[in-house]
Design an enzyme around this catalytic site. Structure first.
Site, PDB file in Angstrom:
ATOM      1  N   HIS A  25       0.838  -1.202   0.000  1.00  0.00           N
ATOM      2  CA  HIS A  25       0.000   0.000   0.000  1.00  0.00           C
ATOM      3  C   HIS A  25       0.875   1.254   0.000  1.00  0.00           C
ATOM      4  O   HIS A  25       1.867   1.325   0.720  1.00  0.00           O
ATOM      5  CB  HIS A  25      -0.894  -0.027   1.247  1.00  0.00           C
ATOM      6  CG  HIS A  25      -1.923   1.059   1.304  1.00  0.00           C
ATOM      7  ND1 HIS A  25      -2.734   1.369   0.235  1.00  0.00           N
ATOM      8  CD2 HIS A  25      -2.274   1.906   2.303  1.00  0.00           C
ATOM      9  CE1 HIS A  25      -3.548   2.357   0.576  1.00  0.00           C
ATOM     10  NE2 HIS A  25      -3.279   2.708   1.819  1.00  0.00           N
ATOM     11  N   ASP A  71      -3.703   8.878   3.716  1.00  0.00           N
ATOM     12  CA  ASP A  71      -3.937   7.480   3.355  1.00  0.00           C
ATOM     13  C   ASP A  71      -5.272   7.386   2.631  1.00  0.00           C
ATOM     14  O   ASP A  71      -6.309   7.742   3.189  1.00  0.00           O
ATOM     15  CB  ASP A  71      -3.950   6.613   4.619  1.00  0.00           C
ATOM     16  CG  ASP A  71      -4.091   5.117   4.312  1.00  0.00           C
ATOM     17  OD1 ASP A  71      -4.471   4.767   3.177  1.00  0.00           O
ATOM     18  OD2 ASP A  71      -3.842   4.302   5.220  1.00  0.00           O
ATOM     19  N   CYS A 104      -3.966   3.181  -4.874  1.00  0.00           N
ATOM     20  CA  CYS A 104      -3.287   3.876  -3.772  1.00  0.00           C
ATOM     21  C   CYS A 104      -2.109   4.718  -4.261  1.00  0.00           C
ATOM     22  O   CYS A 104      -1.896   5.845  -3.797  1.00  0.00           O
ATOM     23  CB  CYS A 104      -2.838   2.896  -2.697  1.00  0.00           C
ATOM     24  SG  CYS A 104      -1.821   1.533  -3.295  1.00  0.00           S
TER      25      CYS A 104
END
Length: 313
Positions: free
Chosen positions: A203, A220, A273
Site C-alpha cells: 500500500h 492514506d 493507492c
C-alpha cells in the site's frame, strides 16, 4: 506498487484483493454511478458555460462535492475564480497526446526507455504500471515526485523537496544513522514542503512535512491512521537539525496529524493507492485544496504523458 516489488506471494495478493473488493457492496457501486453522472453533468455544464461566454473572462471551476461517508445526495457546485492565469484543473488530452500515450502503453519491448531524468530511466514496463488497475511501481512515483519538485521552482508556488520511496522503509527499519547521508546535497529545512512517499508492504501513502505550518501530516487513501509515521518523521527532523545545523529543532507549535477518512478523497478499489499518493502530492505542492474525486483513469493517462514529456499539465 508492483507485485514484483512486494514480498507477498501472488496467491496471497490475489486473496487480499478479493477480500478488499468484497467490501464494496452494491451501495458503493451505486455511489460510483452517481459520481460518474455528476462528473459528466459537470463537464457538460462547463462546456456549455464556456461556449456561451465566448472568450473566457473568468476562470470557471466545476467541483463535484462527493460525500465520503454518508449516503446523501450529491450536489453540483460551480464556483467563479478571480485568478485569470489559473490552469484548468483537468486539462483535456489532445488527440496527439492520446496517441503518444497509446504508443507507450501498447505492446512493445518492455525495456524500451521513454523518459530519463533525476537519475531514473523509465521503460515501457514501468509506464505500463499506469495502465488499467495496475499498481504503480517505485520508479513512476519517484519520477513524478521529482516533477513536482521541478514545478515548485516556478513563481507563486511553495518550494519543495522530496525523498525517494526507499527513504521511509530505511528510516523505519534501521534508524537515522542509515539515512543520515541522504541529505548530503540537500537542506530539507530550506524549503517549504518535504514530500515523503510511504510504502507499507502492498500500500502507498504519503507523509508531508510543511515547515511553514510546522506540521507533519499523513495521507492514506484507505483511511488508515499512522501517527507512528508522523512521530518517526518528527524525530527524524530533530536528529537532522542537530546533525546538519548543529542546533536543536524548535519543537514548539508543531502538529502531527493523520488525515481522517472524511477529510480527503478515498480510493474505491484495491489498485489506486499509488495514484492517490501522487495526486495528494500534486495538490499539496500547489497549495490547493484536494478537490479531485475518482478521475483515476484520466489521471493515469495524463501521468504517462507528463512523465514522457517531463512536463506537468
Amino acid at each position: 506498487m508492483d507485485l514484483c516489488h512486494s514480498h507477498m506471494p501472488c496467491f496471497q495478493a490475489e486473496l487480499w484483493i478479493k477480500e478488499l473488493t468484497s467490501i464494496y457492496d452494491s451501495r458503493a457501486r451505486e455511489r460510483r454511478r452517481q459520481i460518474e453522472e455528476q462528473e459528466a453533468l459537470a463537464a457538460q455544464l462547463l462546456r456549455q458555460r464556456l461556449s456561451e461566454g465566448g472568450q473566457r473572462s473568468t476562470n470557471v471551476e466545476v467541483h463535484v462535492r462527493v460525500p465520503l461517508e454518508k449516503e446523501i445526495p450529491l450536489t453540483l457546485v460551480i464556483e467563479e475564480s478571480s485568478f485569470l492565469d489559473d490552469k484548468p484543473e483537468f486539462p483535456q488530452l489532445t488527440e496527439e497526446m492520446e496517441a503518444q500515450v497509446d504508443k507507450v502503453l501498447r505492446r512493445g519491448s518492455p525495456d524500451e526507455v521513454f523518459s530519463e531524468g533525476f537519475g531514473l530511466s523509465l521503460t515501457r514496463k514501468d509506464l505500463q504500471t499506469l495502465s488499467g488497475l495496475s499498481w504503480l511501481n517505485d520508479e513512476v512515483i519517484n519520477f513524478y515526485m521529482n516533477l513536482l519538485v521541478e514545478r515548485s521552482k516556478g513563481p507563486k508556488l511553495p518550494s519543495v523537496n522530496t525523498f525517494s520511496t526507499f527513504f521511509y522503509p530505511k528510516l523505519r527499519s534501521s534508524g537515522y544513522s542509515a539515512v543520515r547521508r541522504w541529505t548530503k546535497k540537500m537542506d530539507i529545512f530550506s524549503k517549504d514542503i518535504l514530500l515523503v512517499p510511504v510504502h507499507l508492504s502492498m500500500h502507498w501513502c504519503l507523509s508531508v512535512v510543511d515547515f511553514r505550518k510546522k506540521a507533519v501530516t499523513y495521507f492514506d487513501s484507505m483511511g488508515g491512521n499512522n501517527d507512528d509515521a508522523c512521530k518517526l518523521l518528527f524525530d527524524y527532523l530533530q536528529q537532522e537539525s542537530k546533525d546538519k545545523k548543529g542546533k536543536e529543532l524548535d519543537t514548539t507549535g508543531w502538529t502531527l496529524h493523520s488525515k481522517k477518512r472524511n477529510e480527503i478523497p478515498q480510493q474505491m478499489n484495491g489498485s489506486d493507492c499509488g495514484m492517490f499518493t501522487c495526486k495528494y502530492a500534486d495538490y499539496i505542492t500547489k497549495d490547493k485544496p484536494i478537490t479531485f474525486t475518482q478521475q483515476m483513469p484520466y489521471f493515469r493517462r495524463r501521468m504517462v504523458w507528463e512523465i514522457v514529456n517531463r512536463k506537468l499539465l
